[in-house]
Design a protein around this motif. Structure first.
Motif, PDB file in Angstrom:
ATOM      1  N   HIS A 193       0.857  -1.179   0.000  1.00 55.11           N
ATOM      2  CA  HIS A 193       0.000   0.000   0.000  1.00 55.11           C
ATOM      3  C   HIS A 193       0.894   1.230   0.000  1.00 55.11           C
ATOM      4  O   HIS A 193       2.099   1.123   0.275  1.00 55.11           O
ATOM      5  CB  HIS A 193      -0.958   0.008   1.204  1.00 55.11           C
ATOM      6  CG  HIS A 193      -0.277   0.273   2.513  1.00 55.11           C
ATOM      7  ND1 HIS A 193       0.460  -0.679   3.176  1.00 55.11           N
ATOM      8  CD2 HIS A 193      -0.180   1.393   3.270  1.00 55.11           C
ATOM      9  CE1 HIS A 193       0.961  -0.164   4.290  1.00 55.11           C
ATOM     10  NE2 HIS A 193       0.594   1.105   4.379  1.00 55.11           N
ATOM     11  N   ALA A 194       0.309   2.364  -0.328  1.00 54.81           N
ATOM     12  CA  ALA A 194       1.080   3.604  -0.369  1.00 54.81           C
ATOM     13  C   ALA A 194       1.274   4.085   1.068  1.00 54.81           C
ATOM     14  O   ALA A 194       0.370   4.660   1.681  1.00 54.81           O
ATOM     15  CB  ALA A 194       0.359   4.646  -1.213  1.00 54.81           C
ATOM     16  N   VAL A 195       2.467   3.828   1.592  1.00 54.49           N
ATOM     17  CA  VAL A 195       2.762   4.062   3.012  1.00 54.49           C
ATOM     18  C   VAL A 195       2.808   5.562   3.324  1.00 54.49           C
ATOM     19  O   VAL A 195       3.371   6.348   2.569  1.00 54.49           O
ATOM     20  CB  VAL A 195       4.119   3.391   3.363  1.00 54.49           C
ATOM     21  CG1 VAL A 195       4.642   3.830   4.710  1.00 54.49           C
ATOM     22  CG2 VAL A 195       3.958   1.876   3.315  1.00 54.49           C
ATOM     23  N   LYS A 196       2.184   5.945   4.423  1.00 45.13           N
ATOM     24  CA  LYS A 196       2.129   7.367   4.792  1.00 45.13           C
ATOM     25  C   LYS A 196       3.164   7.778   5.833  1.00 45.13           C
ATOM     26  O   LYS A 196       3.383   8.968   6.045  1.00 45.13           O
ATOM     27  CB  LYS A 196       0.726   7.721   5.328  1.00 45.13           C
ATOM     28  CG  LYS A 196      -0.398   7.481   4.331  1.00 45.13           C
ATOM     29  CD  LYS A 196      -0.270   8.342   3.081  1.00 45.13           C
ATOM     30  CE  LYS A 196      -1.334   7.994   2.061  1.00 45.13           C
ATOM     31  NZ  LYS A 196      -0.927   8.261   0.687  1.00 45.13           N
ATOM     32  N   ALA A 197       3.756   6.790   6.521  1.00 49.97           N
ATOM     33  CA  ALA A 197       4.788   7.141   7.522  1.00 49.97           C
ATOM     34  C   ALA A 197       5.816   6.015   7.595  1.00 49.97           C
ATOM     35  O   ALA A 197       5.457   4.839   7.690  1.00 49.97           O
ATOM     36  CB  ALA A 197       4.152   7.367   8.891  1.00 49.97           C
ATOM     37  N   PHE A 198       7.080   6.410   7.539  1.00 47.52           N
ATOM     38  CA  PHE A 198       8.174   5.437   7.567  1.00 47.52           C
ATOM     39  C   PHE A 198       8.906   5.490   8.907  1.00 47.52           C
ATOM     40  O   PHE A 198       8.984   6.542   9.553  1.00 47.52           O
ATOM     41  CB  PHE A 198       9.166   5.730   6.438  1.00 47.52           C
ATOM     42  CG  PHE A 198       8.625   5.430   5.073  1.00 47.52           C
ATOM     43  CD1 PHE A 198       8.783   4.176   4.497  1.00 47.52           C
ATOM     44  CD2 PHE A 198       7.942   6.404   4.348  1.00 47.52           C
ATOM     45  CE1 PHE A 198       8.270   3.893   3.233  1.00 47.52           C
ATOM     46  CE2 PHE A 198       7.428   6.135   3.080  1.00 47.52           C
ATOM     47  CZ  PHE A 198       7.597   4.884   2.523  1.00 47.52           C
ATOM     48  N   ASN A 199       9.470   4.342   9.271  1.00 48.08           N
ATOM     49  CA  ASN A 199      10.293   4.264  10.480  1.00 48.08           C
ATOM     50  C   ASN A 199      11.708   4.752  10.133  1.00 48.08           C
ATOM     51  O   ASN A 199      12.401   4.105   9.331  1.00 48.08           O
ATOM     52  CB  ASN A 199      10.326   2.806  10.957  1.00 48.08           C
ATOM     53  CG  ASN A 199      11.115   2.650  12.230  1.00 48.08           C
ATOM     54  OD1 ASN A 199      11.993   3.461  12.538  1.00 48.08           O
ATOM     55  ND2 ASN A 199      10.823   1.600  12.969  1.00 48.08           N
ATOM     56  N   PRO A 200      12.124   5.887  10.733  1.00 47.55           N
ATOM     57  CA  PRO A 200      13.429   6.452  10.347  1.00 47.55           C
ATOM     58  C   PRO A 200      14.615   5.582  10.759  1.00 47.55           C
ATOM     59  O   PRO A 200      15.722   5.778  10.272  1.00 47.55           O
ATOM     60  CB  PRO A 200      13.458   7.801  11.084  1.00 47.55           C
ATOM     61  CG  PRO A 200      12.481   7.668  12.202  1.00 47.55           C
ATOM     62  CD  PRO A 200      11.448   6.671  11.781  1.00 47.55           C
ATOM     63  N   ASN A 201      14.374   4.628  11.648  1.00 43.14           N
ATOM     64  CA  ASN A 201      15.484   3.801  12.143  1.00 43.14           C
ATOM     65  C   ASN A 201      15.665   2.495  11.366  1.00 43.14           C
ATOM     66  O   ASN A 201      16.569   1.723  11.673  1.00 43.14           O
ATOM     67  CB  ASN A 201      15.267   3.482  13.630  1.00 43.14           C
ATOM     68  CG  ASN A 201      15.163   4.763  14.445  1.00 43.14           C
ATOM     69  OD1 ASN A 201      15.959   5.688  14.253  1.00 43.14           O
ATOM     70  ND2 ASN A 201      14.161   4.844  15.303  1.00 43.14           N
ATOM     71  N   LYS A 202      14.791   2.263  10.405  1.00 44.25           N
ATOM     72  CA  LYS A 202      14.912   0.998   9.661  1.00 44.25           C
ATOM     73  C   LYS A 202      15.305   1.270   8.215  1.00 44.25           C
ATOM     74  O   LYS A 202      14.545   1.892   7.464  1.00 44.25           O
ATOM     75  CB  LYS A 202      13.596   0.213   9.727  1.00 44.25           C
ATOM     76  CG  LYS A 202      13.396  -0.468  11.068  1.00 44.25           C
ATOM     77  CD  LYS A 202      12.076  -1.198  11.132  1.00 44.25           C
ATOM     78  CE  LYS A 202      12.173  -2.620  10.649  1.00 44.25           C
ATOM     79  NZ  LYS A 202      10.875  -3.325  10.829  1.00 44.25           N
ATOM     80  N   LYS A 203      16.516   0.844   7.865  1.00 45.33           N
ATOM     81  CA  LYS A 203      17.029   1.084   6.514  1.00 45.33           C
ATOM     82  C   LYS A 203      16.855  -0.167   5.647  1.00 45.33           C
ATOM     83  O   LYS A 203      16.909  -1.295   6.158  1.00 45.33           O
ATOM     84  CB  LYS A 203      18.516   1.462   6.562  1.00 45.33           C
ATOM     85  CG  LYS A 203      18.798   2.723   7.391  1.00 45.33           C
ATOM     86  CD  LYS A 203      18.191   3.969   6.761  1.00 45.33           C
ATOM     87  CE  LYS A 203      18.285   5.180   7.672  1.00 45.33           C
ATOM     88  NZ  LYS A 203      17.366   6.251   7.340  1.00 45.33           N
ATOM     89  N   VAL A 204      16.680   0.066   4.374  1.00 50.19           N
ATOM     90  CA  VAL A 204      16.545  -1.043   3.418  1.00 50.19           C
ATOM     91  C   VAL A 204      17.953  -1.421   2.941  1.00 50.19           C
ATOM     92  O   VAL A 204      18.782  -0.541   2.680  1.00 50.19           O
ATOM     93  CB  VAL A 204      15.658  -0.616   2.224  1.00 50.19           C
ATOM     94  CG1 VAL A 204      15.539  -1.732   1.193  1.00 50.19           C
ATOM     95  CG2 VAL A 204      14.276  -0.189   2.725  1.00 50.19           C
TER      96      VAL A 204
END
Ligand code: FMN
Length: 211
Positions: free
Chosen positions: A11-22
């Motif tokens: 889904h089109a995510v509205k908030a990301f976790n700043p501490n989790k990198k891809v």
């Protein structure tokens, strides 16, 4: 999981976790899906700018419809299309293709002559509209690849193209921004849309069957 299951998952995510990198490995797979996208005449009339640098992301926050996503996501991909067609750009692609295929140079010259005839006299904005359209299949494939990897994303046209073009100095590359893709992992508490049902119009309204 099948492609359809993955498309239902994303889904089109509205908030990301700043501490989790891809991971870079997953970012490369997402980019590779975009690189393999088909394009009109195979010209690949766009480039992807992959941004993980926090300072650069901060510069792009102003003018973004989703400023927190810009700030907190792991990576932003900018899909940026050729600002126009030129004979040099068309020739460069076809010279490369001819070489890669081990064919004699000029093998596609009647085709490239035709392309130049079609595009070179058109207004810049008409050509940019065409090059821009080429980015969307790539965006779709990148979204699908991310879903397969269970990486969260949000495609975005809600941003200030002028700011993005200026910060990334896209004019120096003959490019203009078209869309963005935020990539990361959702912040499950702040991503208010996540619990909501995915809604699409029913198949029978969506498809006009001609039998
Ligand atoms: C080309 C394009 C541009 C979009 N621009 C934005 C955007 O700027 N901001 C945003 O929050 N969502 C944006 N979206 C996400 C859509 O609103 C979303 O995909 C749609 O509502 C369907 O929801 P789903 O993707 O979660 O299934 C965009 C989607 C696409 C395909």
């Amino acid at each position: 999981m099948s492609l359809i299951e993955n498309l239902n998952w994303r889904h089109a995510v509205k908030a990301f976790n700043p501490n989790k990198k891809v991971s870079e490995e997953n970012i490369e797979k997402i980019i590779e899906a975009a690189r393999l996208a088909p394009t009109s005449s195979g010209l690949q009339q766009f480039r992807i700018i992959s941004i993980s640098n926090q300072e650069v992301k901060e510069k792009l926050v102003q003018g973004a419809l989703n400023p927190d996503s810009m700030k907190d996501c792991s990576h932003v991909l900018v899909f940026a299309a050729w600002d126009n067609y030129t004979a040099e750009r068309i020739d460069k692609v076809y010279d490369f293709t001819t070489e890669e295929r081990g064919l004699p140079q000029g093998r596609f010259s009647s085709y490239t002559d035709m392309l130049k005839k079609v595009y070179l006299d058109l207004p810049d904005e008409v050509n940019f509209a065409h090059t821009s359209r080429q980015t969307y299949i790539a965006l779709g494939l990148a979204l699908a690849q991310a879903a397969e990897l269970k990486v969260d994303t949000c495609p975005a046209e809600g941003f200030d193209n002028k700011i993005v073009d200026e910060v990334l100095e896209l004019d120096k590359m003959g490019l203009k921004s078209v869309s963005l893709m935020y990539i990361g992992y959702a912040d499950d508490e702040k991503d208010w849309i996540k619990p909501m049902k995915k809604v699409r119009i029913p198949r029978n309204e969506f498809v006009i069957d001609v039998k």
